[in-house]
Design a protein around this motif. Structure first.
Motif, PDB file in Angstrom:
ATOM      1  N   GLY A 136       0.802  -1.221   0.000  1.00 13.69           N
ATOM      2  CA  GLY A 136       0.000   0.000   0.000  1.00 13.69           C
ATOM      3  C   GLY A 136       0.830   1.264   0.000  1.00 13.69           C
ATOM      4  O   GLY A 136       0.377   2.314   0.453  1.00 13.69           O
ATOM      5  N   GLU A 137       2.034   1.196  -0.516  1.00 10.41           N
ATOM      6  CA  GLU A 137       2.951   2.339  -0.496  1.00 10.41           C
ATOM      7  C   GLU A 137       2.895   3.176  -1.774  1.00 10.41           C
ATOM      8  O   GLU A 137       3.715   4.066  -1.957  1.00 10.41           O
ATOM      9  CB  GLU A 137       4.383   1.847  -0.276  1.00 10.41           C
ATOM     10  N   THR A 138       1.960   2.903  -2.637  1.00 14.70           N
ATOM     11  CA  THR A 138       1.874   3.642  -3.893  1.00 14.70           C
ATOM     12  C   THR A 138       0.955   4.845  -3.742  1.00 14.70           C
ATOM     13  O   THR A 138       0.233   4.971  -2.758  1.00 14.70           O
ATOM     14  CB  THR A 138       1.366   2.718  -5.010  1.00 14.70           C
ATOM     15  N   ILE A 139       0.977   5.721  -4.722  1.00 14.58           N
ATOM     16  CA  ILE A 139       0.143   6.924  -4.710  1.00 14.58           C
ATOM     17  C   ILE A 139      -1.149   6.633  -5.454  1.00 14.58           C
ATOM     18  O   ILE A 139      -1.126   6.084  -6.558  1.00 14.58           O
ATOM     19  CB  ILE A 139       0.889   8.098  -5.379  1.00 14.58           C
ATOM     20  N   LYS A 140      -2.273   7.000  -4.862  1.00 16.26           N
ATOM     21  CA  LYS A 140      -3.569   6.778  -5.495  1.00 16.26           C
ATOM     22  C   LYS A 140      -3.760   7.773  -6.637  1.00 16.26           C
ATOM     23  O   LYS A 140      -3.357   8.931  -6.554  1.00 16.26           O
ATOM     24  CB  LYS A 140      -4.686   6.947  -4.471  1.00 16.26           C
ATOM     25  N   LEU A 141      -4.388   7.306  -7.721  1.00 19.77           N
ATOM     26  CA  LEU A 141      -4.639   8.160  -8.875  1.00 19.77           C
ATOM     27  C   LEU A 141      -5.418   9.407  -8.477  1.00 19.77           C
ATOM     28  O   LEU A 141      -5.134  10.507  -8.950  1.00 19.77           O
ATOM     29  CB  LEU A 141      -5.393   7.388  -9.962  1.00 19.77           C
ATOM     30  N   LYS A 142      -6.378   9.266  -7.575  1.00 23.57           N
ATOM     31  CA  LYS A 142      -7.180  10.405  -7.114  1.00 23.57           C
ATOM     32  C   LYS A 142      -6.267  11.482  -6.525  1.00 23.57           C
ATOM     33  O   LYS A 142      -6.457  12.672  -6.771  1.00 23.57           O
ATOM     34  CB  LYS A 142      -8.203   9.953  -6.077  1.00 23.57           C
ATOM     35  N   ASP A 143      -5.252  11.077  -5.767  1.00 21.81           N
ATOM     36  CA  ASP A 143      -4.326  12.032  -5.167  1.00 21.81           C
ATOM     37  C   ASP A 143      -3.484  12.742  -6.234  1.00 21.81           C
ATOM     38  O   ASP A 143      -3.199  13.926  -6.117  1.00 21.81           O
ATOM     39  CB  ASP A 143      -3.414  11.341  -4.148  1.00 21.81           C
ATOM     40  N   VAL A 144      -3.097  12.013  -7.252  1.00 24.38           N
ATOM     41  CA  VAL A 144      -2.326  12.608  -8.348  1.00 24.38           C
ATOM     42  C   VAL A 144      -3.182  13.661  -9.057  1.00 24.38           C
ATOM     43  O   VAL A 144      -2.730  14.776  -9.315  1.00 24.38           O
ATOM     44  CB  VAL A 144      -1.847  11.537  -9.340  1.00 24.38           C
ATOM     45  N   ILE A 145      -4.425  13.310  -9.345  1.00 22.22           N
ATOM     46  CA  ILE A 145      -5.326  14.239 -10.024  1.00 22.22           C
ATOM     47  C   ILE A 145      -5.563  15.463  -9.159  1.00 22.22           C
ATOM     48  O   ILE A 145      -5.532  16.599  -9.644  1.00 22.22           O
ATOM     49  CB  ILE A 145      -6.646  13.541 -10.394  1.00 22.22           C
ATOM     50  N   ASP A 146      -5.798  15.251  -7.860  1.00 21.08           N
ATOM     51  CA  ASP A 146      -5.995  16.387  -6.949  1.00 21.08           C
ATOM     52  C   ASP A 146      -4.772  17.310  -6.953  1.00 21.08           C
ATOM     53  O   ASP A 146      -4.908  18.533  -6.971  1.00 21.08           O
ATOM     54  CB  ASP A 146      -6.264  15.911  -5.520  1.00 21.08           C
ATOM     55  N   ASP A 147      -3.566  16.734  -6.949  1.00 21.93           N
ATOM     56  CA  ASP A 147      -2.349  17.543  -6.984  1.00 21.93           C
ATOM     57  C   ASP A 147      -2.239  18.338  -8.279  1.00 21.93           C
ATOM     58  O   ASP A 147      -1.822  19.485  -8.289  1.00 21.93           O
ATOM     59  CB  ASP A 147      -1.104  16.661  -6.822  1.00 21.93           C
ATOM     60  N   LEU A 148      -2.622  17.706  -9.387  1.00 21.91           N
ATOM     61  CA  LEU A 148      -2.533  18.398 -10.680  1.00 21.91           C
ATOM     62  C   LEU A 148      -3.535  19.546 -10.773  1.00 21.91           C
ATOM     63  O   LEU A 148      -3.259  20.567 -11.406  1.00 21.91           O
ATOM     64  CB  LEU A 148      -2.781  17.411 -11.820  1.00 21.91           C
ATOM     65  N   LEU A 149      -4.688  19.384 -10.140  1.00 21.63           N
ATOM     66  CA  LEU A 149      -5.723  20.400 -10.243  1.00 21.63           C
ATOM     67  C   LEU A 149      -5.601  21.487  -9.199  1.00 21.63           C
ATOM     68  O   LEU A 149      -6.251  22.530  -9.316  1.00 21.63           O
ATOM     69  CB  LEU A 149      -7.113  19.747 -10.149  1.00 21.63           C
ATOM     70  N   ASN A 150      -4.803  21.272  -8.185  1.00 15.15           N
ATOM     71  CA  ASN A 150      -4.678  22.274  -7.104  1.00 15.15           C
ATOM     72  C   ASN A 150      -3.293  22.874  -7.036  1.00 15.15           C
ATOM     73  O   ASN A 150      -2.378  22.610  -7.597  1.00 15.15           O
ATOM     74  CB  ASN A 150      -5.028  21.658  -5.757  1.00 15.15           C
TER      75      ASN A 150
END
Length: 78
Positions: A64-78
């Motif tokens: 479970g040490e990977t980054i969730k896609l939702k978090d990547v998208i949130d980072d790109l949009l914010n």
């Protein structure tokens, strides 16, 4: 799941202004996807280092040490 153009239009209307360029780029790519479908064959041999990295990535995913896609998208949009 069938999605209508009306449903997509409603989603687009909910997008914040700063997300519009990303959405437009994505939609353009979908419209012209035949232009982007060709991916050249990777003719480089797989090295032991590649195999080790793949194994480590799979192990990290299981822990479970990977980054969730939702978090990547949130980072790109914010």
């Amino acid at each position: 799941m069938a999605v209508t153009k009306d449903q997509l239009n409603k989603l687009i209307q909910q997008l914040p202004e700063d997300a519009l360029p990303m959405a437009a780029d994505f939609l353009e790519k979908l419209i012209h996807k035949s232009d982007h479908r060709f991916i050249p064959w990777d003719d480089e041999p797989t090295t032991q280092e590649d195999l080790d990295d793949i194994r480590k990535a799979k192990e990290a995913f299981k822990r479970g040490e990977t980054i969730k896609l939702k978090d990547v998208i949130d980072d790109l949009l914010n």
